[in-house]
Enzyme design. Structure first.
Site, PDB file in Angstrom:
ATOM      1  N   LYS A  12       0.860  -1.183   0.000  1.00  0.00           N
ATOM      2  CA  LYS A  12       0.000   0.000   0.000  1.00  0.00           C
ATOM      3  C   LYS A  12       0.897   1.234   0.000  1.00  0.00           C
ATOM      4  O   LYS A  12       1.744   1.397   0.885  1.00  0.00           O
ATOM      5  CB  LYS A  12      -0.899   0.004   1.233  1.00  0.00           C
ATOM      6  CG  LYS A  12      -2.159   0.823   1.085  1.00  0.00           C
ATOM      7  CD  LYS A  12      -3.136   0.158   0.122  1.00  0.00           C
ATOM      8  CE  LYS A  12      -4.583   0.461   0.474  1.00  0.00           C
ATOM      9  NZ  LYS A  12      -5.507  -0.269  -0.407  1.00  0.00           N
ATOM     10  N   THR A  57      -3.406  -5.587   0.823  1.00  0.00           N
ATOM     11  CA  THR A  57      -2.800  -4.265   0.955  1.00  0.00           C
ATOM     12  C   THR A  57      -3.573  -3.408   1.948  1.00  0.00           C
ATOM     13  O   THR A  57      -2.998  -2.543   2.610  1.00  0.00           O
ATOM     14  CB  THR A  57      -2.723  -3.553  -0.405  1.00  0.00           C
ATOM     15  OG1 THR A  57      -4.032  -3.310  -0.902  1.00  0.00           O
ATOM     16  CG2 THR A  57      -1.952  -4.387  -1.412  1.00  0.00           C
ATOM     17  N   HIS A 252      19.703  27.448 -13.102  1.00  0.00           N
ATOM     18  CA  HIS A 252      20.428  28.525 -13.772  1.00  0.00           C
ATOM     19  C   HIS A 252      19.787  29.886 -13.514  1.00  0.00           C
ATOM     20  O   HIS A 252      18.564  30.038 -13.517  1.00  0.00           O
ATOM     21  CB  HIS A 252      20.468  28.276 -15.280  1.00  0.00           C
ATOM     22  CG  HIS A 252      21.107  26.974 -15.644  1.00  0.00           C
ATOM     23  ND1 HIS A 252      22.415  26.669 -15.342  1.00  0.00           N
ATOM     24  CD2 HIS A 252      20.609  25.885 -16.287  1.00  0.00           C
ATOM     25  CE1 HIS A 252      22.701  25.461 -15.777  1.00  0.00           C
ATOM     26  NE2 HIS A 252      21.618  24.958 -16.346  1.00  0.00           N
TER      27      HIS A 252
END
Length: 303
Positions: A12, A57, A252
Site C-alpha cells: 500500500k 494491501t 540557472h
C-alpha cells in the site's frame, strides 16, 4: 511461449499518517507519508490467481495506522524498522519488506498567549525528510535523506575552462549564482539489533547541517566539486554513515539584458537575474567511505 516471473512486490503506497502526542497543553506532531512494498513466495498469485499467501494491501494500511498508535513515532527510521520487522516476522510467505517514509516538518506558532502556544503549528516550507527501510529477516538496510532543500550562493562560484565545440554558446563565468534543490540519500552502516542504533533524529539534523555548511563554505568551480565536498564533509563527521548520494539540478540564473532600457545591470551594488526552471543541468554522484561498496540505487535520487 514459456515465461518466467521476475522480481515482484506489492503493498500500500502513500498512507498519510498524522500522529498527535498530547503532553498536557503541549502537543507534538509527526506527519508521515508511508509506503509499504512486500515480496516473497508470491508465484501462485501471479500464475493462478491464488491469494493464499497474500496479505491484503488494506491490512498493510491498517497496520501502519495501528502501529502509529501502539508504538508511537519516535523517528521516521524507527517507525519504518517496526513495520518492516512486523511484516517479515509475522508472515511466512513474506521474505522482504521495504518501507519508505516521507516526513513533513512542522514548527510551533509563537503567540503572545503562552497558554495557547503548545498546539498551533505552521508547516515548514523547506525540505521533506525521507527514509527507506529494507529487511529480509536477517539483514537491515537503512537509507535516509531529504528532497527539495533549496539553496543558493549569490557569489563564490564560477564556471570556466570547459570543453568548447562548434555548438558551444555558453560564455565563461568568473562570478555567478549557484543554486540547486538538493535531493540526497545516505546509507547507514547499522545492519542489525546486535549494534547500537544511531540517534536517528540527531543524525538527520547533523547531516543536514554539514551538507549545508559544505555548500556555503565551498568556493565552487563546478557543481560537481560542491557535490563532492558536501558528501565528503558528511562522511568525515558522521561515522554511522558509509555512503552519500546527491542529485543536484543546476538552477540557472542569467543576467537580464537591460541595455534596451538604458540601464547597466551588473554593477557593484547588485544585479537582476532571470531564474530559468528548465532545461537545467543535472549533476549526480555518490561519495563513499574508502573500502565501502556503493549500494544506494542510482535512480533513488533522480527526478
Amino acid at each position: 511461449m514459456p515465461t518466467i516471473l521476475g522480481q515482484n512486490q506489492y503493498g500500500k503506497a502513500e498512507n498519510r499518517v498524522v500522529k498527535i502526542t498530547r503532553d498536557g497543553a503541549t502537543h507534538h506532531i509527526k506527519d508521515l507519508n508511508v509506503s509499504i512494498a512486500l515480496s516473497g513466495d508470491m508465484e501462485e498469485v501471479h500464475y493462478s490467481g491464488s491469494n493464499a499467501n497474500v496479505l491484503p494491501t488494506d491490512t498493510t494500511k491498517n497496520t501502519v495506522f495501528a502501529f502509529a498508535k501502539e508504538h508511537g513515532v519516535e523517528s521516521a527510521e524507527q517507525f519504518g524498522i517496526h513495520l518492516a520487522r512486523h511484516f517479515v516476522t509475522s508472515q511466512d510467505a513474506i521474505h522482504r519488506a521495504r518501507v519508505r517514509v516521507e516526513e513533513y516538518a512542522w514548527e510551533r506558532i509563537a503567540v503572545p498567549d503562552a497558554g495557547r502556544a503548545g498546539h498551533s503549528f505552521v508547516r515548514k516550507g523547506q525540505e521533506t525528510r525521507l527514509t527507506q527501510i529494507t529487511y529480509d529477516g536477517e539483514r537491515w538496510e537503512v537509507v535516509s535523506g531529504l528532497k527539495d532543500l533549496t539553496v543558493l550562493n549569490s557569489t563564490d562560484s564560477e564556471f570556466r575552462g570547459y570543453v568548447k565545440d562548434r555548438y558551444t554558446t555558453l560564455e565563461e563565468a568568473c562570478d555567478r549564482i549557484l543554486a540547486t534543490s538538493v535531493s540526497g540519500r545516505w546509507r547507514f552502516n547499522w545492519t542489525g539489533d546486535d549494534q547500537p542504533a544511531p540517534d536517528w533524529d540527531d543524525s538527520y539534523e547533523q547531516v543536514r547541517r554539514h551538507l549545508l555548511e559544505a555548500f556555503a563554505e565551498t568556493y565552487s568551480r563546478s557543481l560537481q566539486q560542491t557535490l563532492h565536498r558536501m558528501g565528503a564533509r558528511v562522511l568525515d563527521h558522521r561515522g554511522e554513515i558509509d555512503e552519500v548520494r546527491f542529485s543536484l539540478p543546476n538552477s540557472h540564473h542569467f543576467l537580464v539584458d537591460l541595455e534596451p532600457f538604458g540601464l547597466e545591470n551588473d554593477t557593484a551594488d547588485g544585479a537582476v537575474y532571470v531564474a530559468a526552471d528548465r532545461p537545467y543541468g543535472l549533476i549526480e554522484g555518490t561519495v563513499l567511505r574508502e573500502g565501502c561498496e556503493a549500494r544506494i540505487p542510482v535512480d533513488l535520487t533522480s527526478p
